[in-house]
Scaffold this motif. Structure first.
Motif, mmCIF file in Angstrom:
data_model
loop_
_atom_site.group_PDB
_atom_site.id
_atom_site.type_symbol
_atom_site.label_atom_id
_atom_site.label_comp_id
_atom_site.label_asym_id
_atom_site.label_seq_id
_atom_site.Cartn_x
_atom_site.Cartn_y
_atom_site.Cartn_z
ATOM 1 N N MET A 153 107.061 121.307 -13.537
ATOM 2 C CA MET A 153 107.978 120.440 -12.795
ATOM 3 C C MET A 153 108.155 119.115 -13.542
ATOM 4 O O MET A 153 107.196 118.529 -14.027
ATOM 5 N N LYS A 154 109.400 118.658 -13.617
ATOM 6 C CA LYS A 154 109.678 117.423 -14.339
ATOM 7 C C LYS A 154 109.132 116.204 -13.599
ATOM 8 O O LYS A 154 109.083 116.176 -12.369
ATOM 9 N N THR A 155 108.730 115.219 -14.379
ATOM 10 C CA THR A 155 108.353 113.931 -13.812
ATOM 11 C C THR A 155 109.609 113.220 -13.336
ATOM 12 O O THR A 155 110.609 113.163 -14.056
ATOM 13 N N THR A 156 109.572 112.673 -12.123
ATOM 14 C CA THR A 156 110.746 112.025 -11.543
ATOM 15 C C THR A 156 110.560 110.519 -11.483
ATOM 16 O O THR A 156 109.559 110.035 -10.965
ATOM 17 N N ARG A 208 116.335 110.193 -19.171
ATOM 18 C CA ARG A 208 116.694 111.610 -19.271
ATOM 19 C C ARG A 208 116.412 112.136 -20.676
ATOM 20 O O ARG A 208 115.946 113.279 -20.840
ATOM 21 N N GLU A 259 114.069 111.306 -22.506
ATOM 22 C CA GLU A 259 112.619 111.495 -22.625
ATOM 23 C C GLU A 259 112.136 112.693 -21.803
ATOM 24 O O GLU A 259 110.935 112.977 -21.772
ATOM 25 N N GLY A 260 113.062 113.351 -21.132
ATOM 26 C CA GLY A 260 112.702 114.541 -20.381
ATOM 27 C C GLY A 260 112.400 114.309 -18.915
ATOM 28 O O GLY A 260 111.951 115.224 -18.214
ATOM 29 N N TYR A 261 112.653 113.083 -18.427
ATOM 30 C CA TYR A 261 112.367 112.785 -17.028
ATOM 31 C C TYR A 261 113.566 113.134 -16.147
ATOM 32 O O TYR A 261 114.721 113.046 -16.578
ATOM 33 N N SER A 262 113.286 113.487 -14.910
ATOM 34 C CA SER A 262 114.320 113.596 -13.894
ATOM 35 C C SER A 262 114.523 112.198 -13.311
ATOM 36 O O SER A 262 113.554 111.468 -13.086
ATOM 37 N N ASP A 268 107.438 110.057 -9.067
ATOM 38 C CA ASP A 268 106.216 109.766 -9.824
ATOM 39 C C ASP A 268 106.111 108.308 -10.246
ATOM 40 O O ASP A 268 105.012 107.817 -10.513
ATOM 41 N N LYS A 287 105.977 105.238 -19.849
ATOM 42 C CA LYS A 287 105.045 106.234 -20.382
ATOM 43 C C LYS A 287 103.602 105.786 -20.190
ATOM 44 O O LYS A 287 102.729 106.602 -19.858
#
Length: 232
Positions: free
Chosen positions: A1-4, A23, A25-28, A48, A114
Motif C-alpha cells: 500500500m502506498k504511503t499517503t 507523486r 517519489e511514489g507517494y499517494s 501517513d 522522507k
C-alpha cells in the motif's frame, strides 16, 4: 500500500507543486484547501503524514494541528510564510514535528517528508527490541512496544518526536546529548536545516507533559552549554 501524504494549503500553486514532487517519489497525495478539510480527510482516510500550512481560511493550521493532536500522533510538517522564531515556536508548540518556511525548496521539503516517515518506521521496527518497558521511577514509565508514556499513573499523549526524544534520553541515562545529536537521532536526519529552537521547544513540550513543575524539572535536566540528560 502506498504511503499517503495530505497537503493542506489554501494556495493551489503550492499544492500542485507539492503534489507533483510527492507523486514522483511514489507517494499517494491528498489535497485540502483549509484545516477543516484536512480534519475531514483524517477522519475518512488512512494518512501517513500531513503538510499543514499555518495561514489558511476557515480553520488555520495552528488550530487544525491542535485538533489533530487530540486524536492522532501522525507526523506533521508545518508551513508558514513567516520566518521569525516566534512563529516557529508557535507551530512546534502545537505538536508539529517539523517546520518549513516559505518560500522553500521543494526538494528540501521532500527530504523532510522522507526523514519523518523514516523516523516513524524506525521507531515502529525498533520498539520490539530490548526491554518493552523502561521504568524511570514509580512516576514515569515508557512502554516502547506500545509507544506510550505513563506519568504518575496516567497516560500522557506525546507526539512521535517527543516520544523519540524522551526514549533517547531514557535509554541513555546519565549521558548528556547536545542539541545537534538529539536532532539527528530523533529526526533521523542531519541537522543542517534546523534551528536550536526546534529541539528546545520539543524539550519544553515534554517537560510540560511529564514534570510536576516544568520550571524545576525532575527528569529532563539541562546541562548549561552542553545539552540535556536524564540521570534518575
Amino acid at each position: 500500500m502506498k504511503t499517503t501524504v495530505l497537503v493542506a494549503d489554501d494556495d493551489r500553486e503550492i499544492r500542485d507543486i507539492l503534489h507533483i514532487y510527492l507523486r514522483n517519489e511514489g507517494y499517494s497525495v491528498l489535497e485540502a484547501e483549509d484545516g477543516r478539510q484536512a480534519l475531514e480527510y483524517l477522519q475518512n482516510e488512512k494518512i501517513d503524514l500531513i503538510i499543514l500550512d499555518i495561514m489558511m481560511p476557515v480553520l488555520d493550521g495552528i488550530r487544525a494541528c491542535f485538533k489533530i493532536r487530540e486524536q492522532s500522533n501522525i507526523p506533521i510538517i508545518m508551513l508558514s510564510a513567516k520566518s521569525e522564531d516566534i512563529d516557529k515556536i508557535t507551530g512546534l508548540s502545537t505538536g508539529a514535528d517539523d517546520y518549513v518556511t516559505k518560500p522553500f525548496n521543494p526538494l528540501e521539503l521532500i527530504a523532510r517528508v522522507k526523514a519523518q516517515l523514516r523516523r516513524q518506521n524506525f521507531t515502529s521496527v525498533n520498539t520490539a527490541d530490548d526491554s518493552a518497558e523502561i521504568v524511570i521511577d514509580d512516576d514515569l514509565i515508557l512502554y516502547k512496544n506500545e509507544h506510550r508514556v505513563a506519568v504518575r499513573g496516567k497516560e500522557v499523549a506525546l507526539t512521535p518526536i517527543e516520544f523519540s526524544i524522551l526514549l533517547l534520553l531514557a535509554t541513555h541515562r546519565g549521558q548528556v546529548f547536545n542539541i545537534d545529536t538529539i536532532y539527528q537521532k530523533a529526526w533521523k536526519e542531519q541537522s543542517e536545516f534546523y534551528s536550536d529552537n526546534t529541539v528546545m521547544v520539543h524539550i519544553r513540550n515534554i517537560r510540560e507533559k511529564i514534570e510536576v513543575n516544568p520550571r524545576e524539572p525532575q527528569y529532563i535536566k539541562t546541562v548549561w552549554g552542553v545539552g540535556y540528560k536524564i540521570d534518575r
